[in-house]
Motif scaffolding. Structure first.
Motif, mmCIF file in Angstrom:
data_model
loop_
_atom_site.group_PDB
_atom_site.id
_atom_site.type_symbol
_atom_site.label_atom_id
_atom_site.label_comp_id
_atom_site.label_asym_id
_atom_site.label_seq_id
_atom_site.Cartn_x
_atom_site.Cartn_y
_atom_site.Cartn_z
ATOM 1 N N MET B 184 20.590 -39.359 -37.317
ATOM 2 C CA MET B 184 20.660 -40.822 -37.445
ATOM 3 C C MET B 184 21.967 -41.349 -36.869
ATOM 4 O O MET B 184 22.011 -42.469 -36.374
ATOM 5 C CB MET B 184 20.573 -41.225 -38.909
ATOM 6 C CG MET B 184 19.262 -40.839 -39.547
ATOM 7 S SD MET B 184 19.298 -39.093 -40.000
ATOM 8 C CE MET B 184 18.174 -39.089 -41.369
ATOM 9 N N GLY B 668 19.601 -54.179 -32.933
ATOM 10 C CA GLY B 668 20.123 -52.864 -33.322
ATOM 11 C C GLY B 668 19.014 -51.836 -33.425
ATOM 12 O O GLY B 668 19.170 -50.682 -33.015
ATOM 13 N N ALA B 671 17.970 -50.781 -29.990
ATOM 14 C CA ALA B 671 18.941 -49.850 -29.386
ATOM 15 C C ALA B 671 18.701 -48.431 -29.899
ATOM 16 O O ALA B 671 18.736 -47.464 -29.132
ATOM 17 C CB ALA B 671 20.364 -50.307 -29.699
ATOM 18 N N GLN B 672 18.444 -48.315 -31.197
ATOM 19 C CA GLN B 672 18.153 -46.975 -31.727
ATOM 20 C C GLN B 672 16.824 -46.467 -31.173
ATOM 21 O O GLN B 672 16.671 -45.276 -30.883
ATOM 22 C CB GLN B 672 18.130 -47.004 -33.252
ATOM 23 C CG GLN B 672 19.521 -47.265 -33.828
ATOM 24 C CD GLN B 672 19.584 -47.174 -35.339
ATOM 25 O OE1 GLN B 672 18.615 -46.828 -36.007
ATOM 26 N NE2 GLN B 672 20.758 -47.470 -35.880
ATOM 27 N N LEU B 700 24.202 -40.786 -27.619
ATOM 28 C CA LEU B 700 23.856 -42.059 -28.227
ATOM 29 C C LEU B 700 23.936 -43.136 -27.150
ATOM 30 O O LEU B 700 24.863 -43.136 -26.343
ATOM 31 C CB LEU B 700 24.837 -42.400 -29.351
ATOM 32 C CG LEU B 700 24.845 -41.449 -30.546
ATOM 33 C CD1 LEU B 700 25.950 -41.839 -31.519
ATOM 34 C CD2 LEU B 700 23.499 -41.481 -31.249
ATOM 35 N N PRO B 701 22.971 -44.053 -27.133
ATOM 36 C CA PRO B 701 23.020 -45.088 -26.098
ATOM 37 C C PRO B 701 24.242 -45.984 -26.260
ATOM 38 O O PRO B 701 24.609 -46.359 -27.365
ATOM 39 C CB PRO B 701 21.721 -45.862 -26.322
ATOM 40 C CG PRO B 701 21.217 -45.477 -27.661
ATOM 41 C CD PRO B 701 21.787 -44.145 -27.997
#
Lengths: 413, 790, 279
Positions: B184, B668, B671-672, B700-701
């Motif tokens: 996560m 958000g 993005a995830q 992670l982006p």
């Protein structure tokens, strides 16, 4: 401990720190400036970004001692800063923060972007901010906030202060006075011994370093094959392979711990890859089948320093060549690496090192078999014994590769 | 509507402290005498512990399971038939089941010194063959994690509804689909500070937790302490996304240590620990068949789903949350008549899987939406057309789907139509035909999902797990100066609840937003709650706050009408009690209640101006927010690189309490979702070693990898909740992997029958799909010049 | 994670530095900006006894221009190059490569010398400087010497430095006005490790045509005379004349058997060549 003198948020600070302490930990733990956050401690996420001599740096990979004489500004020191104030208002307006953990580092980089890039467009801002990760906002508000501050400043005709850097070299290093040289205390003996044990007796070693891991745990991660020919009849080569200690020490960097038997050997393998030094202590057993002139050496070893381990096996088979005058040796190496040294995605690096070790192992075997006796194959490469996988031998390895490639293309094999 | 109430884009109350570096996260706490803890963790995935050797100089500073006498293991059980219980000791006992499992706990003045000690502890381990993959774990003869089970299956479920009727459908597509294991990766990891308060005889645990009350209950079970002897405080939390929704073995171990040592102790998870030893998420495998008519009408879905549950079930419950939900949520918002789904939750030698933002939904959306696109290709229809023919229609609302999910409201086809209009499909198709000048391939993809949120007792009671959510409570207290304190048991890890719950209170009482203070994250001063998960906080705690505020309003009105000397009905509005002629401020009412009781009526409600009220929606089977996502991508057929050129979301989250905050949640989440779609993956080797121990390995982006999506809102109110709100926290993360992968496959269609069926769609997977497509006979005219040298 | 314990010294001059690095009883590691070493220290992959900070030595920050070269001290940072604080004799090649290294905060401390000595195959400088035919200027107990960059790296994290030696500066040849260069990096995301690097320099006035295939997880593949990469005369247009077969053979000889890896390396090289060919 080293004494450092730095200026933090305008206040002179003099403190005694462990050399290993990173700047972020010094600020957080010694000065209780907890606005600087740690998100990864390997320089990727950007949460710890702060200003040193007015320039953004990663405080998780910048030693506090290396910042001697420097001017450090954390997010707590930007309360009165004009641009930071504009950014704070814009961040709030554009919902550029949710959990707020990345925010201090984000603000520092945003301020740098506003100052350095007065004409930045959206894409420029995104690239400039690419070293700061946010897991909450999707960057939409962050980019908009920075864009709006840039636009406002442009509209108002506000210029940014010129780049604070005039001298060359790592930010923060400019004012550091040299330390007195010659007074290098040796590392505490106990600590050093723990980290770098000399050839130790069996009693000092972990029990698992003396035991060979049982087979059947799993297939090897990496397998490699080597083949070479020596000018000896098979019986003689078979006899050599019976001396397990001699065979084991053909692995580069390997030294014997204790006296080997023909079935069991305890070794230390030292592998140095640039600054990474590992010492794998372990043991190996052999099972030989005289009817097929083959054997399996099964071993396992542990590097206490990194809590990493390797297990694997070397299978060899001896095949008569040149009507019995020579012997072809086929070697298959398979091994598995576990623990922190294995837990990176760049497995080709491990493969590269393993290949070099296998290659060196085969060459050492050949060299040792051919040593003396004026063997026709005792050429210069065969004669070189490789003591450790290290810079110099690797050059040889590269050359050897080229030679092999050359011959392969020549002979069409 | 005021600019502070429900529906206002109020600026956040949380921002100022966080923008000045004055937030307080667990690692920021300073307690006198606090010492640091580092753990010795297992380097192996599966092993027997033969010995733990502690150097003499460190004895007294190192603790193992032998020391933790009286501490019970973590048992996160389920009453579902056939469920097998895992027993997870705080520190490993006898056997290790995943890399990073805690073996010993080392205490020192600094973290660095504690790590020195940890490095000096020697483990004598006997490695065992590892279950490194869920399918391998299911196979006969696999090594066993929990020997007593006889196999590695936590739980197997099966749902079957009229599947036989679908089997002779004219169109039948079967796909094997996989989603990667992920972490996560909140920017702040977990962290625990523990100390024993001698005066209150209370264990105080500060922990970065989403559900502090559940942590307290879990600690009570493991430590054998009464709830009254435990206080859990969750300060500012740097992101959670599900990761901080469990009781940690580290919490149990540090709690024991604090009681044993008599001084505060602290453990702060570092990134390596998070990536290699913390919880994982998302790893699913599907074999899924879609049955359809030639008109694109879905006739049935048949699926076998396997979820890699990791070694243990985390408390309160994790092992089967994903797999068992897959069966019930796979049909999503589509209306079709036949269905079968068998699921397996498989124990493997990896750290436990946890519900991550969009629990199970991201996986099922990926599987189903990829199959819908495959059906579209078979039928020759536009993918969105296939969806429009199968989505639940607004006139069917409220709608019970094939697995009896109760959809409360909404117009799903309209959301899709708006998304398609916004992405301008005809223009994309035209651009696609022309081909990009730089040789890249253009593709467009869609995905529709629904997000069941804030589901409560009726849904969870059947699971038989330690945590079944009931009424959510909130306490509202008018303070003597006319301010308002709200106390809630949910906890923000970035959701802006200090702001949005204040907006709810303002809506009802009209008290100035600046004077409303939300208190959360402390079991000592907030009502019991299962915490923040499942997109429930605004529905549940928002509802509870509104109920508590209405009660305060009622009581203030009683006092106010006495003060106004009126018998007629008064109203509470704009911070005042307003009568037919004149008004009195709530501040005055509060001042009199607290400081001048002599002015109160004789029969005043002795409960005063503080009220705790509970709330449940009129129907607690969950709100259904939903969205249609549409992505336009450019695929570089030479490098396999993907750029997202446009991203549109048409979304219905019911009433939006703070649209700015809602947009932030969606951005958000997306993005995830892009991370899931293109970047994030925790690979394992065959000995169970995790291969991404840094953020250079686990990508992670960043700002250049995430576009600014365009959001179109629809606001269909939920008929069951206060204000008509719906939970929306997770939705953004659900659809992007499906929409983006469909867009990639749409782009690859120019090269032949190339499909990526595994997330993330890495350059390698895309190039391999291209290479595979090229091995087949040429499918059409469009052959790119790229990549042929490979 | 926190580093293991070590001592730290910051010598004033080169003599002091060499004296420290010759300590054979200690594992001595030199520290410049620490942007590659820092993570390795934190992860305890590297556990030195003594860190010697070389940033207080004036000679290592010196920048010098000669008729045919620019000499950059080892401690010159990527940002120093990116921002144009140091002279550029490469027609903008170095500043452009510099601004693509990791992230700005890293570039403010990371140094050109440190990057070379660290010898991560995926790093930018080793490939870029090999293409430009720069030299590592080395100082050691037995004096000074220079090694061409394409001979400097010997393997993953391995360079041709003898014990006690250090890189004092990097000598960057001055390119002719008509020189063309291209540098293309393929990585998964901005600032991350390269998966493939292609670099080319065509400087007809100096009779130089060099190409590099980098980020191979080993030493970069350098074509010091890159003519075999082109069919016909490169003068007719590099992009048109590019013939991948020689590059394919070189990749095969280097043991790069994976089809995807090979393709990425070829694409990176091709795009670098395209870039050099663009007006």
């Amino acid at each position: 401990m080293k004494r450092i003198n730095i200026t933090v948020n305008g206040k002179a600070v003099s403190a005694s720190v462990e050399p290993r302490m990173q700047l972020a930990d010094f600020l957080r733990e010694s000065l209780n400036l907890t606005g600087t956050h740690l998100g990864c401690e390997h320089g990727v996420c950007g949460a710890c970004t702060l200003l040193v001599d007015g320039t953004p740096i990663r405080s998780c990979i910048t030693l506090a001692v290396a910042c001697e004489g420097a001017r450090v500004t954390t997010v707590e020191g930007l309360d009165e800063d004009l641009i930071a104030g504009e950014l704070r208002a814009a961040f709030s307006r554009e919902h550029a923060l949710q959990c707020g953990y990345c925010t201090p580092g984000m603000l520092i980089s945003a301020r740098d972007t506003v100052m350095r890039m007065p004409d930045a467009n959206e894409r420029d801002i995104r690239v400039a901010m690419s070293g700061n990760l946010c897991r909450c906002t999707g960057y939409v508000g962050i980019v908009r906030a920075i864009q709006s501050v840039i636009t406002e400043r442009k509209a108002k005709g506000l210029s940014s202060p010129p780049s604070p850097r005039a001298e060359f070299g790592p930010a923060g290093s400019g004012r550091a006075r040299p330390t007195a040289v010659g007074a290098v205390a040796a590392a505490p003996a106990a600590a050093r011994a723990a980290r770098r044990p000399g050839p130790a007796g069996a009693a000092d070693r972990a029990p698992e370093a003396r035991r060979v891991a049982e087979p059947g745990v799993g297939k090897p991660q990496t397998t490699l094959h080597e083949s070479f020919t020596v000018d000896y009849p098979r019986a003689k080569v078979w006899a050599f392979f019976g001396r397990l200690g001699d065979v084991a020490t053909c692995l580069p960097g390997t030294s014997l711990l204790g006296t080997p038997t023909d079935e069991h050997v305890e070794t230390r393998i030292r592998i140095k890859v640039g600054p990474i030094v590992s010492e794998f202590d372990g043991a190996a057993d052999v099972v030989r089948d005289a009817s097929s002139f083959s054997g399996v050496i099964r071993g396992s070893a542990h590097d206490a320093r990194s809590r990493s381990a390797t297990r694997g096996e070397i299978q060899y088979v001896l095949i008569e060549d040149e009507n019995g005058a020579a012997t072809r040796v086929e070697v298959d190496v398979g091994f598995t690496l576990t623990g922190p040294l294995a837990q990176f995605s760049r497995s080709s690096i491990v493969h590269d090192i393993a290949w070099r070790m296998t290659d060196a192992f085969a060459r050492n075997l050949r060299a040792r078999l051919n040593r003396g006796n004026g063997s026709a194959r005792a050429d210069s490469t065969a004669g070189a014994s490789i003591s450790e996988i290290n810079a110099a031998p690797l050059i040889l390895s590269v050359i050897w590769n080229r030679i092999k490639t050359f011959f392969r293309s020549l002979l069409g094999r | 509507m005021s600019n502070q109430g429900v529906g206002a884009c109020a600026l956040r109350k949380e921002d100022d402290r966080l923008l000045r570096g004055r937030g307080q996260f667990v690692a920021d706490l300073r307690l006198a005498g606090m010492m640091d803890v580092a753990f010795v963790r297992s380097p192996l995935a599966h092993a027997k512990i033969l010995g733990i050797e502690i150097p003499a100089e460190h004895r007294g500073g190192v603790f193992t399971s032998e020391d933790l006498t009286g501490v019970k293991p973590i048992r996160a059980v389920s009453g579902l038939p056939g469920f097998k219980v895992s027993v997870q000791p705080a520190l490993a006992e006898g056997k290790i089941r995943h890399v990073g499992e805690l073996v010993a706990m080392c205490v020192a003045d600094t973290r660095a010194a504690a790590e020195d000690i940890a490095a000096a502890v020697r483990l004598d381990l006997k490695e065992l063959p590892a279950v490194h993959d869920m399918l391998q774990g299911r196979a006969a003869g696999a090594p066993l994690l929990h020997e007593a089970w006889g196999d590695n299956i936590f739980l197997e479920t099966n749902v079957e509804i009229d599947i036989a009727k679908a089997l002779d459908a004219p169109i039948r597509v079967t796909r094997e689909i996989r989603t990667a294991r992920q972490c996560m990766a909140p920017l702040e990891g977990r962290g625990v500070v523990a100390h024993w308060d001698r005066r209150l005889e209370q264990l105080v645990i500060y922990s970065a937790a989403q559900m502090p009350h559940i942590v307290r209950t879990g600690l009570s079970e493991c430590l054998g302490l009464d709830h009254g002897n435990i206080r859990v405080v969750s300060p500012d939390v740097g992101g959670g996304f599900g990761y901080k929704g469990i009781l940690l073995p580290e919490e149990v171990a540090l709690a024991w240590l604090a009681m044993r040592c008599g001084h505060p102790v602290r453990w702060i998870e570092d990134r390596r620990e998070h990536l290699t030893a913390g919880a994982n998420c998302r790893e699913h495998h599907y074999v899924i068949t879609g049955y359809a008519g030639r008109d694109g009408r879905l006739l049935g879905i048949d699926c076998e789903a396997t979820v890699d549950s990791g070694a243990y079930s985390s408390y309160p419950f994790s092992a089967c949350l994903e797999a068992a939900q897959v069966a019930s949520i796979l049909p999503g918002p589509y209306d079709f008549p036949a269905y079968r789904c068998r699921t397996y939750s498989v124990a493997t030698n990896k750290c436990p899987i946890l519900p991550y933002r969009g629990v199970a939904r991201t996986g099922v959306c990926f599987a189903l939406e990829l199959v819908l696109d495959a059906i579209a290709r078979e039928t020759g229809l536009e993918p969105h057309e296939v969806r429009l023919r199968n989505l639940v229609r607004p006139e069917q609302m409220p709608f019970d789907n094939i697995t009896k999910k109760h959809f409360d409201s909404g117009d799903y086809p309209e959301a899709l139509r708006r998304a398609i209009a916004a992405i301008d499909l005809p223009a994309v198709r035209a651009r696609q035909r022309e081909g990009a000048r730089d040789g890249r391939l253009i593709g467009v993809g869609t995905a529709v999902y629904c997000e069941q949120a804030a589901h409560g007792t009726s849904v969870y009671a059947g699971w038989g797990i330690p945590m079944v959510p009931g009424y959510e409570q909130a306490t509202a207290r008018l303070t003597p100066d006319g301010g308002l304190e709200l106390r809630v048991g949910v906890h923000s890890h970035g959701q802006s609840m200090e702001t949005t719950l204040a907006q709810v209170a303002h809506e009802i009482l009209g008290i100035d937003f600046a004077k409303i203070n939300v208190v959360h994250g402390d079991t000592a001063i907030t009502p019991y709650s299962t915490g923040t998960w499942g997109s429930r906080s605004m529905v549940m705690a928002g509802g509870a706050v509104s109920r508590a505020c209405r009660e305060i309003a009622r009581r203030a009105a009683e006092i106010g009408s006495w003060l106004l000397k009126t018998e007629t009905e008064v109203v509470v509005r704009n911070g005042k009690v307003i009568g037919p002629s004149g008004s009195v401020t709530l501040e005055e009412v509060a001042r009199i209640w607290y400081l001048h009781p002599q002015d109160l009526p004789a029969d005043v409600n002795p409960g005063g101006l503080e009220a705790t009220m509970g709330y449940k929606p009129a129907r607690d089977s969950g709100t259904f927010s939903y969205a249609a996502h549409a992505a336009m991508v450019a695929v570089d057929p030479e490098t396999g690189g993907v750029e997202i050129l446009d991203y549109v979301i048409a979304e219905d989250g019911g009433k939006l309490v703070n649209p700015m905050v809602v947009d932030g949640q969606i951005y958000g989440g997306v993005a995830q979702g892009i991370g899931t779609a293109l970047y994030e993956e925790m690979p394992f080797d065959s000995s169970g070693q995790p291969l991404a121990s840094t953020l250079a390995d686990y990508l992670l982006p960043g700002p250049t990898e995430v576009p600014a999506p365009r959001i179109i809102h629809m606001e269909t109110l939920s008929p069951y909740t206060e204000f008509g709100v719906k939970g929306i926290g997770e939705g953004g993360a659900i659809a992007p992997p499906a929409a983006i992968t469909n867009a990639i496959n749409d782009a690859l269609g120019a090269l032949g029958p190339a499909e990526v069926l595994q997330s993330p769609a890495t350059p390698r997977r895309i190039l391999e799909a291209i290479a595979k497509a090229r091995q087949r006979p040429p499918a059409g005219a469009a052959q790119g010049s790229a990549g042929e040298r490979a | 994670m926190k580093p293991s314990a070590f001592d730290y010294e910051r010598p004033a001059d080169l003599d002091g530095l060499i004296a420290l690095t010759r300590r054979e009883d200690l594992f001595v590691k030199m520290l410049a900006g620490g942007q590659s070493l820092g993570p390795m220290l934190n992860l305890r992959l590297v556990q030195p006894d003594l860190l010697v900070d070389i940033t207080a030595i004036p000679e290592l920050k010196r920048v010098e221009e000669t008729a045919d070269a620019v000499i950059l001290g080892a401690c010159v940072t990527h940002a120093d190059i990116e921002d144009g604080r140091v002279p550029d004799a490469t027609g903008g090649a170095l500043p452009r490569v510099a601004c693509g290294i990791a992230y700005r905060a890293v570039r403010n401390r990371g140094t050109i010398g440190g990057s070379l000595v660290h010898a991560d195959p995926a790093a930018d400088w080793i490939s870029c400087l090999a293409a430009i035919d720069a030299e590592a200027m080395i100082l050691g107990p037995s004096g000074r010497r220079a090694i061409p960059i394409d001979e400097f790296m010997t393997g993953v994290f391995q360079v041709a430095l003898e014990p006690g030696e250090l890189v004092e500066a990097v000598r960057i040849p001055r390119l002719s006005l008509g020189a063309r260069w291209g540098f293309h990096k393929i990585s998964r995301k901005t600032g991350e490790m390269a998966q493939a690097i292609g670099a080319i320099l065509h400087d007809p006035a100096r009779d130089v045509l060099r190409a590099v295939i980098g980020a191979t997880e080993s030493v970069p593949i350098v074509f010091s005379g890159a003519a075999p990469l082109f069919s016909g005369s490169p003068g007719s247009g590099l992009a048109k004349a590019f013939d991948a077969s020689a590059a394919v053979r070189a990749l095969e000889d280097s043991g790069i058997t994976d089809a995807v890896d090979r393709q990425l390396h070829l694409v990176a090289l091709k795009r670098a060549i395209d870039q050099a060919a663009r007006p």
